[in-house]
Design a protein around this motif. Structure first.
Motif, PDB file in Angstrom:
ATOM      1  N   UNK A 313       0.832  -1.203   0.000  1.00  0.00           N
ATOM      2  CA  UNK A 313       0.000   0.000   0.000  1.00  0.00           C
ATOM      3  C   UNK A 313       0.867   1.254   0.000  1.00  0.00           C
ATOM      4  N   UNK A 314       0.390   2.279  -0.696  1.00  0.00           N
ATOM      5  CA  UNK A 314       1.134   3.535  -0.754  1.00  0.00           C
ATOM      6  C   UNK A 314       1.252   4.206   0.610  1.00  0.00           C
ATOM      7  N   UNK A 315       0.420   3.798   1.579  1.00  0.00           N
ATOM      8  CA  UNK A 315       0.492   4.382   2.913  1.00  0.00           C
ATOM      9  C   UNK A 315       1.313   3.556   3.890  1.00  0.00           C
ATOM     10  N   UNK A 316       1.907   2.466   3.411  1.00  0.00           N
ATOM     11  CA  UNK A 316       2.722   1.605   4.270  1.00  0.00           C
ATOM     12  C   UNK A 316       4.104   1.352   3.683  1.00  0.00           C
ATOM     13  N   UNK A 317       4.197   1.187   2.386  1.00  0.00           N
ATOM     14  CA  UNK A 317       5.445   0.734   1.759  1.00  0.00           C
ATOM     15  C   UNK A 317       6.585   1.730   1.957  1.00  0.00           C
ATOM     16  N   UNK A 503      -8.619  -3.222  17.499  1.00  0.00           N
ATOM     17  CA  UNK A 503      -8.614  -1.818  17.097  1.00  0.00           C
ATOM     18  C   UNK A 503      -8.164  -1.719  15.634  1.00  0.00           C
ATOM     19  N   UNK A 504      -9.038  -2.210  14.763  1.00  0.00           N
ATOM     20  CA  UNK A 504      -8.756  -2.189  13.333  1.00  0.00           C
ATOM     21  C   UNK A 504      -9.426  -1.014  12.618  1.00  0.00           C
ATOM     22  N   UNK A 505     -10.152  -0.180  13.360  1.00  0.00           N
ATOM     23  CA  UNK A 505     -10.804   0.966  12.748  1.00  0.00           C
ATOM     24  C   UNK A 505      -9.804   1.898  12.089  1.00  0.00           C
ATOM     25  N   UNK A 506     -10.069   2.293  10.853  1.00  0.00           N
ATOM     26  CA  UNK A 506      -9.204   3.172  10.051  1.00  0.00           C
ATOM     27  C   UNK A 506      -7.874   2.518   9.695  1.00  0.00           C
ATOM     28  N   UNK A 507      -7.761   1.213   9.860  1.00  0.00           N
ATOM     29  CA  UNK A 507      -6.496   0.525   9.598  1.00  0.00           C
ATOM     30  C   UNK A 507      -6.273   0.304   8.111  1.00  0.00           C
ATOM     31  N   UNK A 508      -5.027   0.113   7.760  1.00  0.00           N
ATOM     32  CA  UNK A 508      -4.701  -0.220   6.381  1.00  0.00           C
ATOM     33  C   UNK A 508      -5.229  -1.604   6.030  1.00  0.00           C
TER      34      UNK A 508
END
Length: 668
Positions: A313-317, A503-508
């Protein structure tokens, strides 16, 4: 950079939190490419290292990207220069001097432009609000001004000057703000300001936000010296056409008078110019329907593929395609560069003749944090979590958090729902800061030492995701004890610190799982909620473990959850890791995917083989929750065993390819 310079400090580091639109849009690729080129093209020539940053992509920033910057400087307390004149400045006849680039029409209305709702029809008209920088002149101004600092200090004249950057409002603001705080006025003649264009209207000379300008106000006995310093000794004109130092006015009692030759443009009480209007804005929580998605937990190959999707993902890599463009080691003080750890680290006192060898080992860390997607569920927890993540990122290299600053990016405060986001964000920051005790001063909370607010971040009526960006400052007494996130040895022990929660809310993970199942993003409801006391206990325990030599590497748990943190430790900043890991998960009551991907705060740490017993004893004594995860291995795989079964195994080479190259491919 200029703000630091105007305190009498030398700029030593920067960081760049960035927010862009959806990565698959051509416009996003163009904008992000130009922004990164601009940061490199300006930051590299001025000789200040970029040591940290972050970037997020989502649709809320499609038409309104955010380009934030944090800058760090160093100075001795006795070198501090104030941005207000002494009380006797009018009696002594202090002079007002403008230095730097000649004023032109670039940046006219820049601050106002930054606080307006953008409309497509105004695109061309707005271009004039953007300043045109000159990094080579800036570098010259930095060096010439630092030289002047030394001269003023040696002569005992630092208390006879005031110094201010020209930011919003240009000449008029830089001059009036320095006298108003001392209850004084001034007389400024705009006709004496050096300009770079003919027939500029006086209002443009007064308010244009042309870059590379500063304003000195000094005792008259220093005036000739300062003018000569810039115009003759450092010859600004030879570096950039029209650049110079100009005497433009005097401090006086009474009103602030702005003239253009014989024409009086402004004659007013200084406080009437500087004081803002107070608004009592209505705010209310928007009506939203938040819920946890219902789905069957993926297993085996499906879980394996989802890990790869999250890693890519562009928000993790890896952000290497961004920070590889920046100069990270100029000045020769960088210890930990961008990408190597959760914080950048420098030695600001290295090679100073007036500092002992022990003092030259002192390190200062810098990190920036904020997950904008969390604000869709709770702007309060998005902001509070950013403060806590800054503390953890600082602790993860072995540094102790000592202060933070905030850059608050919000929508239109005239709309009650967007004003509510701002109110909640400020409340979250305040509660988190009060809940974080300083390690060495337990009766004091983590101080917020500076910051700014940017409103009206919306286009055609749609606001960006509320983004309370936090930059955290840390200190180390010995930089040689710092650790990075990359695994160091085989047969060392891996621990997770901090209990895993649902707590997976808003998670990738939810985002990618939704795309896989329904071709749309899933948001969820259970956003991570930082426990401030546990943040302190866990973070300071990690600091002590690192300082005592028990921990070889460490990484905080945030975007992507525990499994992403561990993978990034295997890969290191350059995605060329050689050490794998085998972890065993059996004690959790959570579903396996929740355990792996929950973004509940915490750490993954690598402990030396012979320090296992000491580490566990210490964590028990500190009342810190921890779990044994497994061991590192020369087998270059990530193997996850759940109870008695192997859930999945991935080779290091495949992980490196996905995590290391995804952003580069997406930005092409």
């Amino acid at each position: 950079i200029r703000d630091i310079l105007c305190m009498g400090g030398r700029p030593i580091a920067t960081g760049d939190p960035l927010r862009f639109g959806e990565v698959d849009r051509n416009l996003t690729k163009i904008i992000s490419g130009d922004v990164i080129s601009g940061i490199a093209g300006y930051g590299n020539p001025i000789g200040v290292p970029n040591i940290c940053g972050d970037v997020y992509f989502n649709e809320s920033f499609n038409e309104n990207c955010l380009v934030n910057v944090v800058a760090l400087g160093v100075l001795s307390e006795d070198e501090l220069i104030h941005s207000f004149v002494p009380k006797d400045a009018a009696k002594e006849g202090y002079d007002i001097i403008i230095i730097g680039k000649p004023t032109d029409n670039s940046g006219m209305g820049g601050a106002a432009f930054a606080s307006t709702d953008l409309k497509e029809k105004d695109r061309e008209a707005n271009k004039g609000a953007v300043q045109e920088p000159n990094p080579f002149l800036k570098r010259h101004i930095i060096e010439s001004t630092c030289d002047l600092f030394e001269i003023l200090k040696a002569e005992g004249n630092l208390d006879k000057v005031s110094f201010k950057d020209m930011g919003g409002g240009g000449n008029i603001c830089a001059t009036v703000e320095q006298v108003e705080r001392s209850g004084l006025g001034a007389e400024v003649d705009l006709k004496k300001v050096h300009v770079g264009m003919e027939d500029l209207h006086p209002s443009v000379i007064a308010c244009s936000e042309t870059q590379e300008r500063l304003c000195w106000i000094c005792h008259p006995k220093l005036t000739a010296q300062i003018l000569d310093h810039y115009n003759v000794k450092w010859a600004l004109e030879k570096v950039s056409k029209g650049a110079r130092a100009s005497l433009v006015g005097k401090v006086k009692e009474g009103n602030y008078v702005l003239k253009y030759g014989d024409q009086i443009l402004v004659d007013a009480k200084p406080s009437d110019i500087t004081e803002g209007l107070r608004y009592d804005r209505e705010f209310r929580e928007p009506k939203r329907e938040l819920h946890e998605p219902k789905y069957s937990a993926p297993e085996g190959e499906a879980l394996r593929q989802l890990l790869l999707a999250v890693l890519g993902s562009e928000n993790v890599c890896s952000r290497k395609p961004i920070y590889e463009r920046y100069d990270k080691v100029v000045q020769g003080q960088t210890v930990i560069q961008s990408g190597q750890a959760d914080s950048g680290l420098i030695t600001p006192l290295r090679n100073r003749d007036d500092v002992s060898k022990e003092g030259q080992k002192i390190g200062v860390s810098l990190t920036v944090d904020c997950n904008p997607r969390q604000s869709r569920i709770s702007p309060y927890w998005s902001a509070a979590n950013a403060v806590c993540e800054g503390v953890r990122n600082t602790a993860a290299i072995g540094a102790t958090p000592i202060a933070f600053t905030d850059c608050l990016n919000y929508g239109n405060p005239e709309k009650p729902e967007q004003m509510w986001e701002f109110v909640e964000g400020v409340r979250g920051i305040a509660d988190a800061a009060r809940g974080i005790e300083l390690k060495d001063y337990p009766d004091h909370c983590l101080p917020c030492v500076s910051g700014n607010v940017s409103f009206y971040n919306e286009t055609e009526g749609r606001g960006v995701d509320a983004s309370a960006v936090i930059a955290t400052l840390g200190r180390m007494d010995d930089v040689f004890k710092a650790v990075t996130m990359q695994l160091k040895k085989s047969d060392s022990h891996l621990y997770i610190i901090g209990e895993r929660k649902n707590e997976l809310g808003a998670s990738e993970y939810y985002h990618q799982l939704g795309l896989h199942r329904e071709k749309k993003s899933w948001l969820g409801e259970n956003v991570p909620k930082s426990d401030f006391q546990k943040t302190v206990q866990e973070s300071y325990a990690v600091v002590d473990l690192i300082q005592n030599g028990y921990v070889l590497s460490a990484h905080d748990i945030s975007d992507g959850g525990m499994i992403v943190a561990l993978t990034e430790m295997m890969l290191g900043g350059d995605a060329v890791g050689v050490i794998g890991s085998r972890i065993q998960i059996s004690s959790t009551i959570l579903p396996l995917d929740t355990y792996l991907f929950s973004e509940t705060a915490g750490f993954v740490i690598e402990v030396a083989g012979d320090k296992k017993e000491n580490t566990e004893k210490f964590l028990h004594e500190q009342n810190v929750y921890f779990e044994y995860l497994g061991t590192t291995s020369l087998e270059q795989n990530l193997t996850v065993q759940h109870n008695s079964f192997v859930a999945f195994s991935l080779p290091l080479s495949e992980l490196a390819q996905v995590w290391g190259e995804s952003l580069r491919k997406k930005l092409k």
